[in-house]
Design an enzyme around this catalytic site. Sequence first.
Site, PDB file in Angstrom:
ATOM      1  N   LYS A 153       0.830  -1.196   0.000  1.00 43.89           N
ATOM      2  CA  LYS A 153       0.000   0.000   0.000  1.00 43.89           C
ATOM      3  C   LYS A 153       0.873   1.259   0.000  1.00 43.89           C
ATOM      4  O   LYS A 153       2.031   1.216   0.437  1.00 43.89           O
ATOM      5  CB  LYS A 153      -0.882   0.028   1.258  1.00 43.89           C
ATOM      6  N   ARG A 202     -10.606 -11.394   1.631  1.00 45.52           N
ATOM      7  CA  ARG A 202     -11.449 -12.464   1.092  1.00 45.52           C
ATOM      8  C   ARG A 202     -10.738 -13.812   1.180  1.00 45.52           C
ATOM      9  O   ARG A 202     -11.392 -14.863   1.236  1.00 45.52           O
ATOM     10  CB  ARG A 202     -11.860 -12.125  -0.334  1.00 45.52           C
TER      11      ARG A 202
END
Length: 500
Positions: free
Chosen positions: A284, A358
């Site tokens: 990130k 996920r």
Amino acid sequence: MEFSTQTTASLHQIKTAALAVGVFTDGVLGTAADIIDRASNGALRAVVKTEFKAKPNTHLVLRNLPGVTAARVILIGLGKQDSYNAAAHAGAELAFANYCAGADLAEGVSTLAAIDCPGTKIRARARAAAVAAGRATYRYNATLSEKRDPAPKLKKITLSVTRAQATEAQHGLREGRAIANGMNLTRLLGDLPPNVCTPAYLGNTAKKMAKEFKSLKAEVLQQKQIEALKMGSFLSVARGSYEPPAFIILKHTAGAKTAAKDRKAPIVLVGKGITFDAGGISLKPAANMDEMKYDMCGAASVLGTLRSVAELELDRDVIGIIPACENLPSGRANKPGDIVTSMSGQTIEILNTDAEGRLVLCDALTYAARFKPAAVIDIATLTGACVVALGHINTGLFSPSDELAEGLLQAGRDANDTAWRMPMDDAYQEQLRSNFADVANIGGPPAGAVTAACFLSRFAKDYPWAHLDIAGTAWRSGKDKGASGRPVPLLVQYLLGQVS
């Protein structure tokens, strides 16, 4: 924090440190405010006419009103009368609680909330008052050498009700206190730094809760146990970190008054527990990366909800499941292009290691099937795309079940913790097609929150399932940075509605 009801005296005769009354815009007084105005020979109306516009979330303090015993009368702005609703009422209660939490009230003296809301039930108003008081008194001091904020002065809330309303009001206060306690646990876990709130810390929190509440039982699975379950997707995220993963199961069992033959299937809550998310190899940007300590707010909300459920001794079995780990870059971390095998046996091509939530949730959803649940609800700070779509007002709700979705939406409206249902058409699944595995872990920029939910749906076919994307609602940024405690109110409200 103490909560009680007051039914024995007229409002203007009650001795209290602070008495809250509601005022609408254009000088329209609520029922309680009108009583105070008449007792003070019109003093309140005169002030409203000249000084107080009664906009929502505003207040004005009046001291030593003639004919009124209360030391202070707090005028609470309610906005326009024709648009006043339960959400506006919750804001009014919070404005009063915030004032009382910071005001110099005498030690142990009760404050009185007497804000009426036409069209709402007293139980809901009492619940809103207790939740507001809990929110107002939260202070984060866990890692400060000296307490920065003064201790809240708010010690007790007394709700003004009629005798006929007393029982329902007491139920509402009890529910609101439990919800507030659950929210504040959720907020604390979210606000703690990631070097403190590790996967092991979340596991220990569950164990401490099980010692505090007899209805709870905690189990924390370690690396080898997780490996034995063949949770290859979850473990692939965890292996890039020095901190070992933890798979947490926290069970609330309904009381003995429910006979075994009448016991309903449990409701399972699954919370994403990424205690810090650097994005892995798909690193990130540095700006605001510190806020990725909040990537475990799904897990925190499950623990907070179970705390509320245990305090309320809810007569329904509820199970919390938390896959907890960190997502960091290292020589052992997932790489774009890797293929992993989930607990379900489905293979997953990892195209972006920052779509890790996920990957941990899918194995937890597979695990949840063993409980033969009535419903499974997963809660996750899953996608920035959901923030783009809905901002910071509504939680994203995804479900193929109309019944489950409507139940959650209504609970959110009742709890003033709203969600918005998003689409899950089968056509979106095509974006997850992989040439090398059963499914890819991302579907590209279009409809990113939707394709994330579609990915999860492939692992939740054995039971009614809903997904709550709380990326936009779990915490606030900027000068008021901090966890919000959402969606604990929505979840507890939903669970209260499942008890019959």
